[in-house]
Design a protein around this motif. Structure first.
Motif, PDB file in Angstrom:
ATOM      1  N   ARG A 135       0.837  -1.211   0.000  1.00  0.00           N
ATOM      2  CA  ARG A 135       0.000   0.000   0.000  1.00  0.00           C
ATOM      3  C   ARG A 135       0.864   1.250   0.000  1.00  0.00           C
ATOM      4  NH1 ARG A 135      -5.158   1.949   1.638  1.00  0.00           N
ATOM      5  NH2 ARG A 135      -5.073   3.856   2.869  1.00  0.00           N
ATOM      6  N   LYS A 136       1.897   1.257   0.833  1.00  0.00           N
ATOM      7  CA  LYS A 136       2.785   2.420   0.888  1.00  0.00           C
ATOM      8  C   LYS A 136       3.477   2.640  -0.450  1.00  0.00           C
ATOM      9  CE  LYS A 136       6.501   4.562   3.529  1.00  0.00           C
ATOM     10  NZ  LYS A 136       7.390   4.452   4.709  1.00  0.00           N
ATOM     11  N   GLN A 137       3.875   1.549  -1.105  1.00  0.00           N
ATOM     12  CA  GLN A 137       4.532   1.664  -2.404  1.00  0.00           C
ATOM     13  C   GLN A 137       3.597   2.278  -3.444  1.00  0.00           C
ATOM     14  OE1 GLN A 137       5.686  -2.070  -4.229  1.00  0.00           O
ATOM     15  NE2 GLN A 137       7.305  -1.095  -5.400  1.00  0.00           N
ATOM     16  N   LYS A 138       2.329   1.857  -3.444  1.00  0.00           N
ATOM     17  CA  LYS A 138       1.380   2.406  -4.406  1.00  0.00           C
ATOM     18  C   LYS A 138       1.094   3.875  -4.124  1.00  0.00           C
ATOM     19  CE  LYS A 138      -2.807   1.546  -6.957  1.00  0.00           C
ATOM     20  NZ  LYS A 138      -3.850   0.583  -7.332  1.00  0.00           N
ATOM     21  N   LEU A 139       0.902   4.224  -2.860  1.00  0.00           N
ATOM     22  CA  LEU A 139       0.682   5.622  -2.508  1.00  0.00           C
ATOM     23  C   LEU A 139       1.868   6.485  -2.918  1.00  0.00           C
ATOM     24  CD1 LEU A 139      -0.894   5.241   1.056  1.00  0.00           C
ATOM     25  CD2 LEU A 139      -2.081   5.852  -1.058  1.00  0.00           C
ATOM     26  N   SER A 140       3.063   5.996  -2.686  1.00  0.00           N
ATOM     27  CA  SER A 140       4.268   6.744  -3.055  1.00  0.00           C
ATOM     28  C   SER A 140       4.378   6.910  -4.562  1.00  0.00           C
ATOM     29  CB  SER A 140       5.512   6.039  -2.507  1.00  0.00           C
ATOM     30  OG  SER A 140       5.491   5.989  -1.099  1.00  0.00           O
ATOM     31  N   ARG A 141       4.000   5.875  -5.294  1.00  0.00           N
ATOM     32  CA  ARG A 141       4.056   5.951  -6.759  1.00  0.00           C
ATOM     33  C   ARG A 141       3.079   6.995  -7.285  1.00  0.00           C
ATOM     34  NH1 ARG A 141       0.883   4.185 -10.431  1.00  0.00           N
ATOM     35  NH2 ARG A 141      -0.246   2.748  -9.070  1.00  0.00           N
ATOM     36  N   VAL A 142       1.866   7.005  -6.728  1.00  0.00           N
ATOM     37  CA  VAL A 142       0.875   7.989  -7.150  1.00  0.00           C
ATOM     38  C   VAL A 142       1.358   9.399  -6.833  1.00  0.00           C
ATOM     39  CG1 VAL A 142      -1.451   8.870  -6.702  1.00  0.00           C
ATOM     40  CG2 VAL A 142      -1.082   6.416  -7.005  1.00  0.00           C
ATOM     41  N   LEU A 143       1.886   9.589  -5.639  1.00  0.00           N
ATOM     42  CA  LEU A 143       2.354  10.913  -5.241  1.00  0.00           C
ATOM     43  C   LEU A 143       3.522  11.400  -6.086  1.00  0.00           C
ATOM     44  CD1 LEU A 143       2.075  10.752  -1.350  1.00  0.00           C
ATOM     45  CD2 LEU A 143       0.932  12.384  -2.866  1.00  0.00           C
ATOM     46  N   SER A 144       4.356  10.479  -6.542  1.00  0.00           N
ATOM     47  CA  SER A 144       5.514  10.886  -7.349  1.00  0.00           C
ATOM     48  C   SER A 144       5.087  11.520  -8.668  1.00  0.00           C
ATOM     49  CB  SER A 144       6.423   9.681  -7.617  1.00  0.00           C
ATOM     50  OG  SER A 144       5.809   8.777  -8.526  1.00  0.00           O
ATOM     51  N   SER A 145       3.849  11.229  -9.110  1.00  0.00           N
ATOM     52  CA  SER A 145       3.352  11.768 -10.380  1.00  0.00           C
ATOM     53  C   SER A 145       2.431  12.970 -10.202  1.00  0.00           C
ATOM     54  CB  SER A 145       2.595  10.673 -11.148  1.00  0.00           C
ATOM     55  OG  SER A 145       3.454   9.619 -11.497  1.00  0.00           O
ATOM     56  N   ARG A 146       2.200  13.396  -8.968  1.00  0.00           N
ATOM     57  CA  ARG A 146       1.310  14.529  -8.755  1.00  0.00           C
ATOM     58  C   ARG A 146       1.904  15.795  -9.377  1.00  0.00           C
ATOM     59  NH1 ARG A 146      -3.254  11.948  -8.149  1.00  0.00           N
ATOM     60  NH2 ARG A 146      -4.376  12.259  -6.192  1.00  0.00           N
ATOM     61  N   GLN A 147       1.026  16.580 -10.027  1.00  0.00           N
ATOM     62  CA  GLN A 147       1.419  17.805 -10.723  1.00  0.00           C
ATOM     63  C   GLN A 147       0.897  19.009  -9.947  1.00  0.00           C
ATOM     64  OE1 GLN A 147       3.324  17.484 -13.839  1.00  0.00           O
ATOM     65  NE2 GLN A 147       3.433  15.512 -12.757  1.00  0.00           N
ATOM     66  N   PHE A 148       1.755  19.607  -9.150  1.00  0.00           N
ATOM     67  CA  PHE A 148       1.328  20.693  -8.279  1.00  0.00           C
ATOM     68  C   PHE A 148       1.300  22.044  -8.987  1.00  0.00           C
ATOM     69  CE2 PHE A 148       2.892  17.358  -5.447  1.00  0.00           C
ATOM     70  CZ  PHE A 148       1.824  17.250  -4.567  1.00  0.00           C
ATOM     71  N   ASP A 149       1.626  22.059 -10.283  1.00  0.00           N
ATOM     72  CA  ASP A 149       1.562  23.298 -11.052  1.00  0.00           C
ATOM     73  C   ASP A 149       0.398  23.300 -12.042  1.00  0.00           C
ATOM     74  OD1 ASP A 149       2.545  21.376 -12.731  1.00  0.00           O
ATOM     75  OD2 ASP A 149       4.282  22.516 -13.417  1.00  0.00           O
ATOM     76  N   LEU A 150      -0.582  22.437 -11.820  1.00  0.00           N
ATOM     77  CA  LEU A 150      -1.771  22.376 -12.660  1.00  0.00           C
ATOM     78  C   LEU A 150      -2.992  22.198 -11.766  1.00  0.00           C
ATOM     79  CD1 LEU A 150      -3.088  22.127 -15.517  1.00  0.00           C
ATOM     80  CD2 LEU A 150      -2.660  19.654 -15.362  1.00  0.00           C
TER      81      LEU A 150
END
Length: 199
Positions: A5-20
């Motif tokens: 679960r932690k690995q999946k959450l981390s993977r999703v967060l790594s792709s978050r676009q905070f400039d959109l």
């Protein structure tokens, strides 16, 4: 929390676009808002702004929301236009509205790799004159049919996937080192989501 679960959450967060981001102005139908939120999550948007100056605040999209994608997004709700766009301007360099007008440019001629907020208006009257007046520009989605507009959730999905295409080509989804402190904070918040959540 399991390592998977932690690995999946981390993977999703790594792709978050905070400039959109997306701003929804007086969108009446909560189903449209939910659909927009699903698309935001899918393309890696974390923050979404909901402005209600003509209708009551949507309670189901509050900070403790259990509604679908809203659980994984940071939802900012405002009842005041000035306060909303002060917050948006403090974080995003450009604000673009969707409106059928002579000065509108094609979605596909826009640079969506910069820091951008895209504003979508309500189902009946679109983006207000007040917000169009303070925006940096106006865009439209090219259409060849008789009907000249799309459902708001569809228009938002088309726009965000063009942003996804541009940002992906520019390598923005590989910038995992950016916003590391914010991502760590979100990871802690997501880690305590109930077991009924999708992952």
């Amino acid at each position: 929390m399991t390592p998977e679960r932690k690995q999946k959450l981390s993977r999703v967060l790594s792709s978050r676009q905070f400039d959109l981001t997306v701003v929804l102005e007086n969108v009446f139908d909560p189903h449209n808002i939910s659909a927009v939120m699903r698309t935001c999550d899918a393309v890696g948007i974390q923050d979404i702004f909901i402005l209600n100056t003509r209708i009551p605040r949507h309670p189901k999209f509050g900070p403790r929301s259990s509604s679908g994608a809203a659980k994984w997004l940071t939802v900012h709700q405002f009842e005041d236009t000035e306060a909303c766009f002060k917050a948006v301007r403090s974080r995003y360099s450009r604000v673009y509205t969707t409106h059928l007008a002579d000065d509108a440019v094609s979605l596909y001629d826009m640079n969506l790799t910069e820091s951008v907020a895209l504003v979508f208006g309500n189902e009946h009257t679109g983006v207000s004159d007040e917000i169009r007046a303070i925006a940096d520009g106006n865009f439209l989605i090219p259409q060849m049919g008789i009907i000249s507009s799309l459902n708001i959730s569809v228009a938002c999905a088309v726009s965000l996937y063009e942003a996804f295409r541009q940002k992906n080509l520019a390598g923005h989804y590989n910038r995992s080192d950016l916003h590391s402190e914010l991502k760590q904070q979100l990871l802690q918040e997501w880690s305590v989501k109930p077991r009924g959540c999708p992952f």
